[in-house]
Enzyme design. Structure first.
Site, PDB file in Angstrom:
ATOM      1  N   ASP A  97       8.873  -4.238  17.024  1.00 37.67           N
ATOM      2  CA  ASP A  97       9.754  -3.174  16.552  1.00 37.67           C
ATOM      3  C   ASP A  97       8.977  -1.895  16.265  1.00 37.67           C
ATOM      4  OD1 ASP A  97      12.258  -2.210  15.968  1.00 37.67           O
ATOM      5  OD2 ASP A  97      12.295  -2.963  13.916  1.00 37.67           O
ATOM      6  N   GLU A 144       0.855  -1.177   0.000  1.00 37.87           N
ATOM      7  CA  GLU A 144       0.000   0.000   0.000  1.00 37.87           C
ATOM      8  C   GLU A 144       0.904   1.244   0.000  1.00 37.87           C
ATOM      9  OE1 GLU A 144      -3.285   2.013   3.088  1.00 37.87           O
ATOM     10  OE2 GLU A 144      -2.375   0.088   3.542  1.00 37.87           O
ATOM     11  N   TYR A 145       0.517   2.246  -0.770  1.00 35.92           N
ATOM     12  CA  TYR A 145       1.287   3.491  -0.806  1.00 35.92           C
ATOM     13  C   TYR A 145       0.828   4.407   0.325  1.00 35.92           C
ATOM     14  CZ  TYR A 145       2.555   8.190  -2.431  1.00 35.92           C
ATOM     15  OH  TYR A 145       3.021   9.469  -2.505  1.00 35.92           O
TER      16      TYR A 145
HETATM   17  P1  AMP Z   1      11.948   0.709   4.502  1.00 36.13           P
HETATM   18  O1  AMP Z   1      12.920   0.028   3.618  1.00 36.13           O
HETATM   19  O2  AMP Z   1      10.668  -0.043   4.653  1.00 36.13           O
HETATM   20  O3  AMP Z   1      12.551   1.122   5.805  1.00 36.13           O
HETATM   21  O4  AMP Z   1      11.532   2.069   3.757  1.00 36.13           O
HETATM   22  C1  AMP Z   1      12.431   3.133   3.581  1.00 36.13           C
HETATM   23  C2  AMP Z   1      11.645   4.427   3.404  1.00 36.13           C
HETATM   24  O5  AMP Z   1      10.830   4.343   2.225  1.00 36.13           O
HETATM   25  C3  AMP Z   1      10.685   4.763   4.529  1.00 36.13           C
HETATM   26  O6  AMP Z   1      11.310   5.453   5.568  1.00 36.13           O
HETATM   27  C4  AMP Z   1       9.639   5.625   3.826  1.00 36.13           C
HETATM   28  O7  AMP Z   1      10.101   6.962   3.729  1.00 36.13           O
HETATM   29  C5  AMP Z   1       9.608   5.039   2.426  1.00 36.13           C
HETATM   30  N1  AMP Z   1       8.521   4.059   2.284  1.00 36.13           N
HETATM   31  C6  AMP Z   1       8.606   2.740   2.577  1.00 36.13           C
HETATM   32  N2  AMP Z   1       7.434   2.131   2.331  1.00 36.13           N
HETATM   33  C7  AMP Z   1       6.584   3.085   1.882  1.00 36.13           C
HETATM   34  C8  AMP Z   1       5.206   3.077   1.483  1.00 36.13           C
HETATM   35  N3  AMP Z   1       4.492   1.960   1.495  1.00 36.13           N
HETATM   36  N4  AMP Z   1       4.644   4.249   1.096  1.00 36.13           N
HETATM   37  C9  AMP Z   1       5.372   5.394   1.092  1.00 36.13           C
HETATM   38  N5  AMP Z   1       6.677   5.466   1.460  1.00 36.13           N
HETATM   39  C10 AMP Z   1       7.281   4.323   1.860  1.00 36.13           C
END
Ligand code: AMP
Length: 347
Positions: free
Chosen positions: A202, A157-158
């Protein structure tokens, strides 16, 4: 301490004593065709594209069926890729749009080589298994996944307004009504997870995203487990959110999420986590003896709630269902109250 330590989130400044994280991975070479995101999220699920794909999504993330020609898997060619949304330890996240339905999603791209090198294969598998089957307005949906020779792609999901961590850093701290709404919604999502026998383990601002209507969404189930669990864990990221039983390597249960709810409440209200210190040894000591200092601007009722969550004995922490009935929550976040929309121009 019975915990192996590595840091991974790109944002939070490292605590002294943290080991290197290898965050500086190369971005995958994926085309960046720009496209507009619809003003409102499309309410239907990613399915309706074709029966087979819909089946994959409807089966709550069972994933592409193997060895069955009739069930076609998702592949990168099903998506138009947009801008990068963020960077994690094992890959990057991109805005993407499913070509047929125009459904907008976030595509998390993980590198198989890094997953194998870091020996977290089982963790990724667990994240996918758990997150695909959770359905709650305050939990980020995972619609499915696919992979190619080098990468694994998670269809997520975005979350339009990005990470809670970034929003908190921009605003420094939030007012009590806003925090009470976030805590109420997070508590409801945790009640749901615990009912499904899932412990997140977490909870922290880096793992919370903000959706279209500024609502909180739990993301990143990489450390979650099916209860009960007493397994040793590899600590990833900051010490600040770990409960006393976790830092001492004792068996732990659902109550670790109640502890981190209390830590989060404090950090959202104050701008810093309660056990923040100049080095990890001091943080460890503060957690162990629950040494907390509340700034003057924190209300008595907020202190009362945090004091009931941040309790050494896991059995004595306020049950989540009682959190929802606590006067600080009911007065500041009555049913129906929604989080405010933040204007990036105004502080
Ligand atoms: P992650 O690898 O899950 O830690 O994601 C790194 C970064 O990507 C996060 O800190 C968010 O800024 C962005 N991000 C991750 N998942 C999403 C998502 N589903 N929708 C929008 N931004 C996301």
């Amino acid at each position: 301490m019975n915990i192996n330590k590595c840091s991974c989130k790109e944002n939070r400044p490292p605590t002294a004593g943290r080991s290197g994280c290898g965050c500086n991975i190369n971005a995958p070479k994926i085309p960046m065709d720009g496209f507009k995101v619809p003003a409102a999220p499309v309410s239907r699920p990613l399915g309706k594209v074709n029966d087979n794909k819909e089946h994959q999504l409807a089966s709550q993330g069972a994933g592409p069926a193997k060895g069955d020609d009739k069930k076609k898997s998702w592949s990168l060619s099903d998506f138009d890729l947009g801008r990068p949304l963020g960077k994690g330890k094992f890959g990057n996240v991109y805005l993407a749009r499913e070509k047929e339905s125009h459904y907008v999603v976030a595509l998390k791209v993980l590198f198989k080589s890094q997953i194998l090198d870091s020996e977290i294969e089982h963790q990724v598998r667990r994240e996918v298994e758990i997150q695909c089957r959770l359905r709650h307005p305050n939990i980020l949906r995972m619609y499915g996944y696919f992979h190619d020779e080098k990468r694994i792609y998670l269809i997520l999901e975005y979350a339009k307004h990005g990470s809670m961590y970034k929003l908190l850093k921009e605003r420094e701290r939030f007012d009590e009504k806003t925090v009470a709404i976030y805590i109420r919604d997070l508590t409801k999502a945790l009640v749901y997870c615990h009912a499904k026998k899932v412990i997140h383990r977490d909870i922290k601002p880096e793992n919370l995203l903000i959706g279209h209507n500024w609502e909180l969404k739990i993301a990143d189930f990489g450390w979650s487990v099916h209860s009960p669990s007493s397994r040793r864990m590899t600590l990833c990221g900051t010490l600040d959110y770990l409960s006393p039983e976790m830092i001492e390597g004792k068996p732990h249960n659902y109550a670790v999420d109640i502890w981190s709810l209390g830590v989060l409440c404090y950090e959202l209200l104050v701008g810093l986590p309660p056990f923040d210190a100049k080095d990890s040894h001091q943080t460890y000591r503060k957690i162990r003896y629950v040494i907390i200092k509340y700034p003057d601007f924190i209300s008595e009722k907020a202190k009362d709630l945090m004091g009931k969550l941040l309790v050494i004995n896991p059995e004595q922490r306020l049950p989540l269902i009682n959190v929802l009935q606590h006067p600080w929550i009911t007065e500041n976040a009555p049913e129906g109250a929604q989080p405010p929309a933040f204007n990036p121009e105004q502080k």
